[in-house]
Design an enzyme around this catalytic site. Structure first.
Site, PDB file in Angstrom:
ATOM      1  N   SER A   1       0.840  -1.202   0.000  1.00  0.00           N
ATOM      2  CA  SER A   1       0.000   0.000   0.000  1.00  0.00           C
ATOM      3  C   SER A   1       0.870   1.246   0.000  1.00  0.00           C
ATOM      4  O   SER A   1       2.061   1.183  -0.285  1.00  0.00           O
ATOM      5  CB  SER A   1      -0.934  -0.014   1.207  1.00  0.00           C
ATOM      6  OG  SER A   1      -1.884   1.020   1.081  1.00  0.00           O
ATOM      7  N   ASN A   2       0.278   2.401   0.314  1.00  0.00           N
ATOM      8  CA  ASN A   2       1.032   3.661   0.402  1.00  0.00           C
ATOM      9  C   ASN A   2       0.481   4.495   1.556  1.00  0.00           C
ATOM     10  O   ASN A   2      -0.461   4.087   2.226  1.00  0.00           O
ATOM     11  CB  ASN A   2       0.953   4.414  -0.928  1.00  0.00           C
ATOM     12  CG  ASN A   2      -0.480   4.651  -1.330  1.00  0.00           C
ATOM     13  OD1 ASN A   2      -1.220   5.331  -0.639  1.00  0.00           O
ATOM     14  ND2 ASN A   2      -0.897   4.060  -2.445  1.00  0.00           N
ATOM     15  N   HIS A   3       1.063   5.702   1.731  1.00  0.00           N
ATOM     16  CA  HIS A   3       0.717   6.507   2.911  1.00  0.00           C
ATOM     17  C   HIS A   3      -0.516   7.394   2.740  1.00  0.00           C
ATOM     18  O   HIS A   3      -0.762   8.245   3.579  1.00  0.00           O
ATOM     19  CB  HIS A   3       1.898   7.388   3.292  1.00  0.00           C
ATOM     20  CG  HIS A   3       3.063   6.614   3.806  1.00  0.00           C
ATOM     21  ND1 HIS A   3       3.003   5.884   4.968  1.00  0.00           N
ATOM     22  CD2 HIS A   3       4.309   6.434   3.310  1.00  0.00           C
ATOM     23  CE1 HIS A   3       4.161   5.288   5.165  1.00  0.00           C
ATOM     24  NE2 HIS A   3       4.978   5.596   4.172  1.00  0.00           N
TER      25      HIS A   3
ATOM     26  N   ALA B   1      -4.912   7.354  -4.333  1.00  0.00           N
ATOM     27  CA  ALA B   1      -3.533   6.934  -4.600  1.00  0.00           C
ATOM     28  C   ALA B   1      -3.584   5.431  -4.840  1.00  0.00           C
ATOM     29  O   ALA B   1      -3.330   4.619  -3.942  1.00  0.00           O
ATOM     30  CB  ALA B   1      -2.647   7.276  -3.419  1.00  0.00           C
TER      31      ALA B   1
END
Ligand code: CTP
Length: 397
Positions: free
Chosen positions: A206-208, A273
Site C-alpha cells: 500500500s502507500n501513505h 492513490a
C-alpha cells in the site's frame, strides 16, 4: 440571498450571546425567518424576550413546554440552516459526543440541515486538545466552523477565541447559500484513499495516502448541491451523511466500483492513490520465511483514470491528480494528455505543506486547453474549494 431562508439560531451560555442580538436583527433585515433556541446558560446573559421581540417568534428552550412536547425533529427539518452562535466549549463537547440533554442538542442531532458553528471561549479553552479534538470530530461529521477572531476576551486576556462578528456570520451565510446551489442536479464521482494489494491473508502492498484530500473534495461537491458517490479505499475517515460511500480495498475493486454507472456522472475526480502494481498471485496461506531473499512478482493494476478517459463522453468533466517529485509541470501535462483528463491537479513532494497525511496541500491545476492555475499552501478543505471552483469555471467556459 437570505430572503425566505429559514434559520434556526442556537444560543449557548457565553458573554458573546449579546452579539447574537445583532445577528438576529441582521438576519431578519435580510429577509430570513429566524427561530431562536436558547440553552439555560444562555438566559443568564440575554433574556429570551429580547430574541422573541427581534425574531418575532417564540424562543424555544425546553424539550417540554407545560404539557406539550417541542417537536425537535420537525424543527430540524424546517430549517434551511442551523447556526450555533455563540457555541460554548461545553456545547461543542456535547455536540461532538452526541449528548442530548437540552432542546438545542436534540434539534442538532435530528437536523438534516447544514450546521454552522461560531465558537466563543477563552483562548486556552479553544486551544485545549480536548476542544480541538471535538472541533475535528464535528468537522468530520460535516459541520462548518466559522473562524474565531483574535482580540480582547471576557477574561481580560487578549487572544484567539472571540466569536465571529454578526456581519461576518451573515456574509458567510449569504455566500454559503449562493454557493450551495451551483452544482444542483449534478452527479459526481470521487475516488479517495490508498488501495491494499494482498500478498497473502495477512500482508499487503500500500502507500501513505490518508484519503483526506479526496474526502474534502467529496464534501465540497456535496455542499455545492451535487449528488456525490465516493469510492473510498481503506481509510478511517468519516464523512457527511449525505454522501454515498462505496468502501473498497484493492485497485481492482475500486476499478469495478467506478466503472459501474460511469456514464451517469457529470464530474469525475480521481484523487485516490491507487497502487500501480499488485502481486501477480495471492498466496492462500501465510507465506513462511525460508530463504534469505524473497521476490514478489507484480503485475500492473488497471489505471482507473486512464480507463475512464477512454470511455468518457463529452459532457463529463474528468479530473486526475499527479504527485510528482521532478519535472513536475512537464510530467503533469503528459499525464493529463495520456489519460485524456480535462484537468490535472499537481502536487509536488518538493513543496512544503504538500503530501500524504498532512492537513494542508499546495496545488497547481492544468487544464487541457492550456490554462494553468497556481494556488498557495492551504488547508485541504480550502484546496477542495479551489479544485471545485476551477472545475465549475472550466465547465462554464
Ligand atoms: N490512477 C488511477 N489508477 C491507477 C493509478 C493511478 O486511477 N491504477 C489515477 C490517480 O487516482 C491519479 C492519477 O491516476 O488521479 C495519477 O496517478 P499517479 O500514480 O501519480 O500516476 P501514474 O500514471 O501511475 O504514473 P507514475 O506513477 O509513473 O507517476
Amino acid at each position: 440571498m437570505l430572503k425566505g431562508k429559514k434559520i434556526l439560531l442556537g444560543i449557548t451560555g457565553s458573554i458573546a450571546a449579546y452579539k447574537s442580538v445583532f445577528l438576529v436583527r441582521l438576519l431578519v433585515k435580510a429577509g430570513a425567518e429566524v427561530k431562536v433556541i436558547m440553552t439555560e446558560g444562555a438566559k443568564d446573559f440575554v433574556t429570551p424576550l429580547t430574541f422573541a421581540t427581534l425574531s418575532k417568534n417564540k424562543v424555544l428552550s425546553d424539550l417540554f413546554d407545560g404539557d406539550t412536547w417541542a417537536n425537535h425533529v420537525m424543527l430540524g427539518r424546517w430549517a434551511d440552516a442551523m447556526i450555533v452562535a455563540p457555541a460554548s466549549c461545553n456545547t461543542i463537547a456535547k455536540m461532538a459526543n452526541g449528548t442530548c440533554d437540552n432542546l438545542l442538542l436534540a434539534i442538532y442531532l435530528s437536523s438534516q440541515a447544514p450546521v454552522l458553528i461560531a465558537p466563543a471561549m477563552d483562548e486556552d479553552m479553544w486551544h485545549h486538545p480536548s476542544t480541538q479534538k471535538n472541533v475535528g470530530t464535528l468537522q468530520q461529521n460535516g459541520n462548518i466552523f466559522l473562524p474565531v477572531n483574535k482580540g480582547e476576551l471576557a477574561s481580560g486576556l487578549t487572544g484567539k477565541g472571540r466569536m465571529a462578528e454578526p456581519e461576518e456570520i451573515v456574509k458567510y451565510l449569504k455566500g454559503f447559500f449562493e454557493k450551495k446551489n451551483d452544482l444542483n442536479g449534478k452527479i459526481a464521482l470521487v475516488t479517495a484513499g490508498p488501495t491494499y494489494e494482498a500478498i497473502d491473508p495477512v500482508r499487503f502492498i500500500s502507500n501513505h495516502s490518508s484519503g483526506k484530500m479526496g474526502v474534502a473534495i467529496a464534501e465540497e461537491l456535496y455542499k455545492r448541491g451535487a449528488e456525490v458517490q465516493l469510492v473510498l479505499g481503506p481509510s478511517t475517515l468519516l464523512t457527511n451523511k449525505g454522501i454515498k460511500i462505496k468502501k473498497v480495498v484493492s485497485a481492482d475493486e475500486m476499478y469495478k466500483a467506478c466503472m459501474k454507472d460511469l456514464q451517469s456522472y457529470d464530474i469525475i475526480i480521481m484523487a485516490a492513490a491507487v497502487a500501480d502494481y499488485a502481486p501477480k498471485t495471492i498466496s492462500p496461506q501465510k507465506i513462511k520465511k525460508k530463504s534469505e531473499e524473497f521476490s514478489l512478482e507484480l503485475k500492473k493494476t488497471k489505471d482507473i483514470l486512464f480507463e475512464t478517459g477512454k470511455r468518457k463522453s463529452s459532457g463529463q468533466t474528468l479530473v486526475g491528480f499527479a504527485l510528482e517529485t521532478n519535472n513536475e509541470k512537464e510530467n503533469a501535462i503528459k499525464k493529463l494528455r495520456h489519460k485524456k483528463a480535462d484537468l490535472i491537479v499537481l502536487n509536488s513532494t518538493n513543496d512544503e505543506g504538500a503530501g500524504f497525511g498532512l492537513d494542508t496541500n499546495r496545488i497547481t491545476i492544468f487544464d487541457k486547453k492550456g490554462k494553468e492555475y497556481k494556488f498557495p499552501t492551504k488547508t485541504k478543505e480550502e484546496v477542495a474549494e479551489d479544485i471545485v471552483n476551477t472545475v465549475i469555471q472550466y465547465r462554464n467556459e
